[in-house]
Enzyme design. Structure first.
Site, PDB file in Angstrom:
ATOM      1  N   HIS A  60       1.050  -1.125  -0.084  1.00 31.19           N
ATOM      2  CA  HIS A  60      -0.024   0.095  -0.086  1.00 31.19           C
ATOM      3  C   HIS A  60       1.003   1.124   0.108  1.00 31.19           C
ATOM      4  CE1 HIS A  60      -3.664   2.401   1.948  1.00 31.19           C
ATOM      5  NE2 HIS A  60      -2.851   3.185   0.894  1.00 31.19           N
ATOM      6  N   GLU A 112       0.591   7.748  -3.809  1.00 35.15           N
ATOM      7  CA  GLU A 112       1.363   7.450  -2.610  1.00 35.15           C
ATOM      8  C   GLU A 112       2.605   8.299  -2.575  1.00 35.15           C
ATOM      9  OE1 GLU A 112       0.790   5.212   0.040  1.00 35.15           O
ATOM     10  OE2 GLU A 112      -1.265   5.580  -0.890  1.00 35.15           O
ATOM     11  N   HIS A 116       2.993  10.503   0.650  1.00 36.78           N
ATOM     12  CA  HIS A 116       3.665   9.990   1.688  1.00 36.78           C
ATOM     13  C   HIS A 116       5.376  10.186   1.060  1.00 36.78           C
ATOM     14  CE1 HIS A 116       0.591   8.126   3.704  1.00 36.78           C
ATOM     15  NE2 HIS A 116       0.169   8.029   2.640  1.00 36.78           N
TER      16      HIS A 116
END
Ligand code: 5GP
Length: 227
Positions: A60, A112, A116
């Protein structure tokens, strides 16, 4: 006057020390490497997944995190995802880090990275961020670890410790689990379990050595259904 100078010097020194600290550790303290169980992702997703989800744990994300209350830091710089990953790496990521919700695989990587990855840019550039993630996925095969411990997606119900224990034996560090409420149970139904959704491995802020995880996203009072 002397007092004023002393106070100014103290504040400058404190600021320099603060800068040194931030530059040496970054804006995060460690990484959470989050692997999802795609059938649960699809079971809880608002929109149906575009195809049957793979029955292996897939990536993930690699989330720069802090020990403070908020679990992770997000959207740290203006750097955007550059769709120029090496073709060899891209081919590997299609297996380890698929977009299980829709067919646009780069869309998930882009989200992502922007959310992040930008928070650990001082440690890992974009190529390194995705390569490192793939390497960790490859080094600790959660699907196999659970399979060897007879923890299979067959609808059995487990205690939290049953699931983390074989992973801890292999990795030598405490993982964490993330769970989701079972969407097939009506809200007022007397809930007896939650769904296993994700397994988290934690890493030192350089993103190499594993460390113990210290937070879970499962309800301590409920057993865990793996299906
Ligand atoms: P985060 O944005 O914090 O990294 O993760 C939460 C979000 O990730 C959720 O909204 C969830 O729908 C999304 N997500 C999890 N797995 C996938 C996936 O395979 N593809 C896409 N597009 N989104 C995903």
């Amino acid at each position: 006057m002397a007092m004023l100078k002393l106070s100014l010097a103290f504040h400058v020194l404190a600021f320099v020390l603060f800068l040194c600290f931030t530059m040496s550790t970054g804006s995060y303290q460690y990484f959470q490497f989050v692997q999802q169980w795609p059938p649960t992702t699809c079971a809880v997703s608002k929109q149906p997944c575009y195809q049957n989800p793979p029955s292996i744990f897939t990536i993930h994300g690699l989330w720069p995190s802090n020990y403070s209350k908020k679990a992770w830091v997000a959207n740290c710089t203006r750097t955007r995802f550059n769709n120029s990953l090496a073709p060899k790496l891209e081919a590997k990521l299609k297996i380890s880090w698929p977009n299980v919700e829709n067919a646009n695989y780069t869309e998930f990587w882009e989200r992502e990275w922007n959310k992040h990855g930008t928070c650990s840019e001082q440690t890992l550039d974009q190529e390194e961020y995705f390569q490192r993630s793939h390497d960790i996925w490859n080094a600790y095969n959660i699907t196999n670890i659970l399979k060897k411990a007879n923890i299979l997606p067959n609808g059995a119900i487990w205690n939290y410790s049953d699931i983390v224990s074989p992973i801890k034996t292999v990795t030598r560090k405490m993982p964490a689990l993330r769970c989701k409420p079972d969407p097939t149970k009506p809200k007022n139904h007397k809930i007896s379990h939650q769904l296993l959704h994700e397994v988290v491995l934690c890493l030192h802020y350089k993103g190499r050595a594993l460390i113990d995880c210290n937070r879970t996203a499962c309800d301590n009072n409920l057993k865990i259904l793996f299906q």
